[in-house]
Design a protein around this motif. Structure first.
Motif, PDB file in Angstrom:
ATOM      1  N   HIS A   1       0.885  -1.143   0.159  1.00  0.00           N
ATOM      2  CA  HIS A   1      -0.241  -0.002  -0.153  1.00  0.00           C
ATOM      3  C   HIS A   1       0.721   1.651   0.029  1.00  0.00           C
ATOM      4  O   HIS A   1       0.616   2.622   0.054  1.00  0.00           O
ATOM      5  CB  HIS A   1      -1.574  -0.245   1.396  1.00  0.00           C
ATOM      6  N   ALA A   2       2.046   1.201   0.504  1.00  0.00           N
ATOM      7  CA  ALA A   2       2.727   2.544   0.486  1.00  0.00           C
ATOM      8  C   ALA A   2       3.562   2.860  -0.767  1.00  0.00           C
ATOM      9  O   ALA A   2       3.391   3.825  -1.114  1.00  0.00           O
ATOM     10  CB  ALA A   2       4.035   1.954   1.729  1.00  0.00           C
ATOM     11  N   MET A   3       3.875   1.271  -1.534  1.00  0.00           N
ATOM     12  CA  MET A   3       4.784   2.094  -2.824  1.00  0.00           C
ATOM     13  C   MET A   3       2.992   2.273  -4.108  1.00  0.00           C
ATOM     14  O   MET A   3       3.394   2.470  -5.014  1.00  0.00           O
ATOM     15  CB  MET A   3       5.043   0.592  -3.115  1.00  0.00           C
ATOM     16  N   GLY A   4       1.820   1.444  -4.018  1.00  0.00           N
ATOM     17  CA  GLY A   4       1.186   1.398  -4.779  1.00  0.00           C
ATOM     18  C   GLY A   4       0.437   0.263  -5.725  1.00  0.00           C
ATOM     19  O   GLY A   4       0.309   0.451  -6.434  1.00  0.00           O
ATOM     20  N   TRP A   5       1.611  -0.747  -5.433  1.00  0.00           N
ATOM     21  CA  TRP A   5       0.434  -1.850  -5.302  1.00  0.00           C
ATOM     22  C   TRP A   5      -0.261  -2.553  -5.443  1.00  0.00           C
ATOM     23  O   TRP A   5      -1.318  -1.776  -4.352  1.00  0.00           O
ATOM     24  CB  TRP A   5       1.950  -2.655  -5.322  1.00  0.00           C
TER      25      TRP A   5
ATOM     26  N   ARG B   1      -1.918  10.050   1.490  1.00  0.00           N
ATOM     27  CA  ARG B   1      -3.101   9.315   0.832  1.00  0.00           C
ATOM     28  C   ARG B   1      -2.155   7.919   1.309  1.00  0.00           C
ATOM     29  O   ARG B   1      -3.272   6.809   1.136  1.00  0.00           O
ATOM     30  CB  ARG B   1      -2.842   9.389  -0.837  1.00  0.00           C
ATOM     31  N   ALA B   2      -1.460   7.689   0.591  1.00  0.00           N
ATOM     32  CA  ALA B   2      -0.431   5.849   1.769  1.00  0.00           C
ATOM     33  C   ALA B   2      -0.762   6.268   2.688  1.00  0.00           C
ATOM     34  O   ALA B   2      -1.367   4.581   3.285  1.00  0.00           O
ATOM     35  CB  ALA B   2       1.204   6.459   1.161  1.00  0.00           C
ATOM     36  N   THR B   3      -0.898   6.231   3.579  1.00  0.00           N
ATOM     37  CA  THR B   3      -1.214   6.719   5.017  1.00  0.00           C
ATOM     38  C   THR B   3      -3.060   6.255   5.561  1.00  0.00           C
ATOM     39  O   THR B   3      -2.942   5.449   6.201  1.00  0.00           O
ATOM     40  CB  THR B   3      -0.994   7.746   5.869  1.00  0.00           C
ATOM     41  N   THR B   4      -2.996   7.019   4.893  1.00  0.00           N
ATOM     42  CA  THR B   4      -5.372   6.271   4.424  1.00  0.00           C
ATOM     43  C   THR B   4      -4.995   4.727   3.750  1.00  0.00           C
ATOM     44  O   THR B   4      -6.251   3.778   5.033  1.00  0.00           O
ATOM     45  CB  THR B   4      -5.526   7.270   3.606  1.00  0.00           C
ATOM     46  N   LEU B   5      -4.354   4.550   3.477  1.00  0.00           N
ATOM     47  CA  LEU B   5      -4.521   3.002   2.810  1.00  0.00           C
ATOM     48  C   LEU B   5      -3.393   2.572   3.973  1.00  0.00           C
ATOM     49  O   LEU B   5      -4.401   0.843   3.503  1.00  0.00           O
ATOM     50  CB  LEU B   5      -3.551   2.907   1.276  1.00  0.00           C
ATOM     51  N   LEU B   6      -2.695   2.029   4.110  1.00  0.00           N
ATOM     52  CA  LEU B   6      -2.134   1.571   5.019  1.00  0.00           C
ATOM     53  C   LEU B   6      -3.086   1.334   6.237  1.00  0.00           C
ATOM     54  O   LEU B   6      -2.976   0.759   7.012  1.00  0.00           O
ATOM     55  CB  LEU B   6      -0.503   2.264   5.642  1.00  0.00           C
ATOM     56  N   ARG B   7      -3.571   2.471   6.686  1.00  0.00           N
ATOM     57  CA  ARG B   7      -4.823   2.049   8.319  1.00  0.00           C
ATOM     58  C   ARG B   7      -5.967   1.887   7.520  1.00  0.00           C
ATOM     59  O   ARG B   7      -6.332   0.737   8.000  1.00  0.00           O
ATOM     60  CB  ARG B   7      -5.407   3.573   8.661  1.00  0.00           C
TER      61      ARG B   7
END
Length: 187
Positions: free
Chosen positions: A40-44, A178-184
């Motif tokens: 999720h941090a990388m956008g994969w 945005r990456a943090t949102t996906l991580l959480r």
């Protein structure tokens, strides 16, 4: 015992300009959760197999069929059974490979380990640069072709590549919030 947080710098190997992320992850995360953090941090999109290599020991998802042999005669350890804080400390390097066809190698450097802040939520992406390559682009060489085609409207592959990745894909863009949102949401 206070919760330990690992500050990791995740760098995608073999691509220029560098694609990287800095994430804060609880040390108690198992390697399967760390896999989701990288994704999720990388956008994969987590569409392919993956593995970790930590000091020559390989870890991956359980493979009940026995189809996944990362090295001849080697069965990887189950990533569900191993916590980050059990295999790494400050200064450690972990190697993560995603998509055994495109073969995306990531270097994970433990930059720091510290005590969690009481009012902070984890995991969190605090920094990074550039969008990750799109899935199924053909590895680092395919990504270089994509970058060249997108940068030059006169390139013979420009129209096809632009259509394939979509108008919204900007290789220079990255948003840690945005990456943090996906991580959480997913980790």
């Amino acid at each position: 015992m206070p919760r330990q947080i690992f500050q990791l710098r995740i760098s995608l190997s073999g691509v220029r300009p560098t694609v990287w992320r800095r994430v804060l992850v609880p040390g108690g995360y198992t390697l399967d959760r760390l896999h989701r953090v990288v994704q999720h941090a990388m956008g994969w999109r987590d569409c392919h197999l993956h593995s970790f290599d930590i000091e020559g020991v390989q870890y991956a998802e359980p493979d009940p069929e026995g189809d996944l042999l990362l090295e001849e005669e080697m069965t990887p350890h189950d990533e569900l059974d191993v916590r980050l804080d059990a295999v790494a400390g400050k200064g450690s390097r972990l190697h993560y490979t995603y998509d055994f066809g495109d073969w995306w190698e990531h270097d994970l450097l433990v930059e720091d380990v510290f005590t969690a802040e009481a009012d902070e939520r984890y995991p969190r992406c605090v920094d990074g640069e550039r969008a990750a390559p799109p899935e199924n682009i053909g590895g680092p060489q395919g990504y270089l072709l994509l970058l060249a085609a997108l940068a030059d409207p006169g390139h013979p592959e420009h129209p096809g590549m632009r259509e394939w990745v979509g108008e919204g894909y900007d290789p220079a863009a990255f948003d840690p919030d945005r990456a943090t949102t996906l991580l959480r949401r997913f980790c």
